[in-house]
Motif scaffolding. Sequence first.
Motif, mmCIF file in Angstrom:
data_model
loop_
_atom_site.group_PDB
_atom_site.id
_atom_site.type_symbol
_atom_site.label_atom_id
_atom_site.label_comp_id
_atom_site.label_asym_id
_atom_site.label_seq_id
_atom_site.Cartn_x
_atom_site.Cartn_y
_atom_site.Cartn_z
ATOM 1 N N ARG A 192 36.652 42.839 45.465
ATOM 2 C CA ARG A 192 35.472 42.904 44.590
ATOM 3 C C ARG A 192 34.631 44.125 44.904
ATOM 4 N N THR A 228 36.920 39.349 48.791
ATOM 5 C CA THR A 228 35.628 40.052 48.838
ATOM 6 C C THR A 228 35.837 41.552 48.879
ATOM 7 N N ALA A 265 25.087 44.688 44.429
ATOM 8 C CA ALA A 265 24.706 43.833 43.313
ATOM 9 C C ALA A 265 25.879 43.625 42.361
ATOM 10 N N ARG A 266 26.632 44.688 42.104
ATOM 11 C CA ARG A 266 27.766 44.595 41.188
ATOM 12 C C ARG A 266 28.852 43.658 41.757
ATOM 13 N N ARG A 312 28.322 41.303 43.969
ATOM 14 C CA ARG A 312 27.708 40.019 44.324
ATOM 15 C C ARG A 312 27.892 39.714 45.822
#
Length: 358
Positions: A36, A33, A10-11, A13
């Motif tokens: 992240r 990605t 969730a953090r 995304r």
Amino acid sequence: MTVTLADVAARARVSPATVSRVLNGNYPVAASTRERVLRAVDDLDYVLNGPASSLAAATSDLVGILVNDIADPFFGIMAGAAQTQIGGPGDGSGRAGGEKLAVICNTGGSPERELTYLTLLQRQRAAAVVLTGGAVEYPEHQAAMAAKLAKMADAGTRIVFCGRPPLPEGDALVAALAFDNRGGGRRLTEHLIALGHRRIGYVAGPPERTTTRHRLEGHREALRGAGLGTDAGDEERLTVHGPYDRRSGYEATLDILRRDPTVTAVVAANDTVALGACAAVRDQGLCIPQDISVAGFDDLPFSVDAVPALTTVRLPLFEAGARAGRLAMGKENPPPGGIATIAAELMIRGSTAPPRVG
């Protein structure tokens, strides 16, 4: 509350499957990605369930030993001694018999790498961590270290400092075995003063390190005790900071001799630095100890084979490392209060003598 894979997803995304792919490294993921996901892992301090996740034990068979530079005998001796207690031979059958897998983590002296290795060991649920050598005294780093070690201790990881003082704030450690660097530095300079030296140069280590500060404080205590350190400007002029390596000793000694040609002795932050200091003295056409005395610190194996043999301060590196290994394995009870100061012994050899008269 325990952070889950879903929280990381969730953090960042992304889907939980993408987080799993990044952490397991078994599927190609776009660089942006991946970045992240790893940032989310760090922000949330997510601990990956490793291969031992299905076991009842809270920790794995892994023990991390953090060193600044494994090529430096100071760290190599301590790490090797600790490993004899952590991953020593079993019953000769080839079967594991209670040993742990010791992993040496070489930080290169980087505070960032130190924290990174601790995070990696935390994710592997390391049974213990041994941190060796001087600590960086940046307040932000000390606070981050205290927080990280507290989380690891809460998860069952034993924390042992070897040759390193405890953090100003933080009680997560099992034990801290701290060398008496200040006392050793004081006795070394007192020895030179007793020989008759009055102008003493000092080649110090990196200023942000606890080892550097304590050894330099001991040196200056001795000077002031003899009435030689009353001028703070003069103290600074005869002190040069640099890395704990031979090149630093060479260049700093040349600098000191340029600043004050009346210097009759040079104290080096460690024995490796002292070798560089000796080379610099010789390259100036001077003799050791007739023209300039040179002294080191640590009593590394090569110090007795230097020509002349190096006056130095002996730290029991092997004994301290072995004790740290036993503490990490729970084979030995921690010292009272969790902190033990290990004495330093002055070793007087041929590299120091009274200054030449006339």
